[in-house]
Design a protein around this motif. Sequence first.
Motif, PDB file in Angstrom:
ATOM      1  N   GLU A   1      -6.495   7.662   1.111  1.00 28.27           N
ATOM      2  CA  GLU A   1      -5.650   6.472   1.263  1.00 28.27           C
ATOM      3  C   GLU A   1      -4.616   6.664   2.371  1.00 28.27           C
ATOM      4  O   GLU A   1      -4.290   5.720   3.098  1.00 28.27           O
TER       5      GLU A   1
ATOM      6  N   ASP B   1       0.840  -1.210   0.000  1.00 33.42           N
ATOM      7  CA  ASP B   1       0.000   0.000   0.000  1.00 33.42           C
ATOM      8  C   ASP B   1       0.871   1.255   0.000  1.00 33.42           C
ATOM      9  O   ASP B   1       0.565   2.248  -0.665  1.00 33.42           O
TER      10      ASP B   1
ATOM     11  N   VAL C   1       0.044   4.343  -2.380  1.00 31.55           N
ATOM     12  CA  VAL C   1      -0.896   5.320  -1.818  1.00 31.55           C
ATOM     13  C   VAL C   1      -0.688   6.682  -2.481  1.00 31.55           C
ATOM     14  O   VAL C   1       0.429   7.166  -2.605  1.00 31.55           O
TER      15      VAL C   1
END
Length: 517
Positions: A152, A143, A147
């Motif tokens: 996010e 992630d 991101v």
Amino acid sequence: MNKMRILWVDDEIDLLKPHILFLEKKNYSVATCKSGSEAIDRLENENFDIVFLDENMPGLAGLETLNEIKEKQDNLPVVMITKSEEEYIMEEAIGNKIADYLIKPVNPNQILLSLKKNLDHSRLISEKTTSNYQQEFRKIAMDLSMVNTYEEWVNLYLKLIYWEIQLEDIEDAGMFEILESQKNEANIQFGKFIDKNYAEWFKPHTEAPVMSHTLFKEKIVPEISKEQPTLLVVIDNLRYDQWKVLEPVINNYYKKDKEDSYYSILPSATQYARNAIFSGLMPSDMEHLFPEYWKNDTDDGGKNLFEAEFLDTQMKRLGLTNFKFEYHKITNFKTGRKLTDNFKSLKNNDLTVVVYNFVDMLSHSKTEMEVVKELASNDKAYRSLTLSWFKNSPLLEMIQQAQQLGFKLILTTDHGTINVKSPSKVIGDKDTSLNLRYKTGRSLTYDSKDVLVAKNPKDLHLPSINMSSSYIFAKSDLFFAYPNNYNHYVSYYRNTYQHGGVSLEEMIIPFAVLQPK
């Protein structure tokens, strides 16, 4: 490894021989007795890890035996076993802090589960938490590489906080170190994200998060009404992880209606961020429209003395003149106690605003007092100290009274804080501002990789102290240090809590709306 010792108390213990053999095969040591009085005698002379106690015995009954055990050994886990499902027996047993409650006939696996839950609880949780984080680590790392939006970043930060709180009590220190390095990497990437996007958020028709200056209009106004009084609590300098440890205490009185977040403006400091909340304006607009209320960094005097006046102007600008509101700032125990004692007088307000300054004072005390440095040596200790304060504060009493009077509760803060670890050299003239996480002034010299720069403050809607002023904001866990007396300065401020710069901890802010239970 020593076997765990069980004392099983039942007047029909002979019928339980198969259960005892089962447990002994599982490597538990089981001692037995047939009465409560015999159990009390054995507990005075021997050490056991847990007691299985029959509720219905002749002589000293189960509940009476339980009371005597708890008087002598309050921390010894006792599992009550009974044929009865009568509610009062359950309530009595639970009131005496039993570890578990089993209904006869019990099977061996029920017994084993109760043992695991009570004796192996810490080890099992530690192993499971470590295993779960190891799996989640890879996902967070993935992630982190992808991101790219403010939403996010909020989600990623909340994941990191969740695991930080989960891992803080496990025995594997290595796992916690891995999480720390992941947080550091996240802050490096977040600094790049803010550097690239922050100025864009102020341009027309650009999608932007709710920020300090839009918070009141976007999130608070929709929650206030004439039908129910609202208590808005702004705890200065409260980080998201601190909110997470306060939340279970508040949940005794309030149920969460919604939890959300918003972004602090830069500088993520009280003078800028909290004034922006109450005025609904960015700092350059406050300076232009309300010069009598706004003070710049280099001006003498308090910088947040006109929040009530700012709020009044915003209420009028938003057409909320028919709402009755009051503003209170609590800066010490005495003023907190006074407001708590008079809280019932606020029930006719539509909106009561309480700014509570304790956490900010705590972070400043850590810099200045050795005892607080010891008590809040890291983020885990800082959370614990905040929780201890809250449980014994007038603020909690205020929240309890608000619940009884039917107030809606909104709880938020103005900015967070970060434990600074690494110095970054900066040079400025005598009029340069003093904050360790941001500087404003002329002719600033700095390491460009360490900072977000606003050469033209108007781009970030910030006031200029003079024509050639600029701003710099420290990223990650850096703090600014002057070359003069450098080593002493660095030693004094390293591992203290500071705010004003660019980090997840300072900029992503909790916002919770709660309804009374």
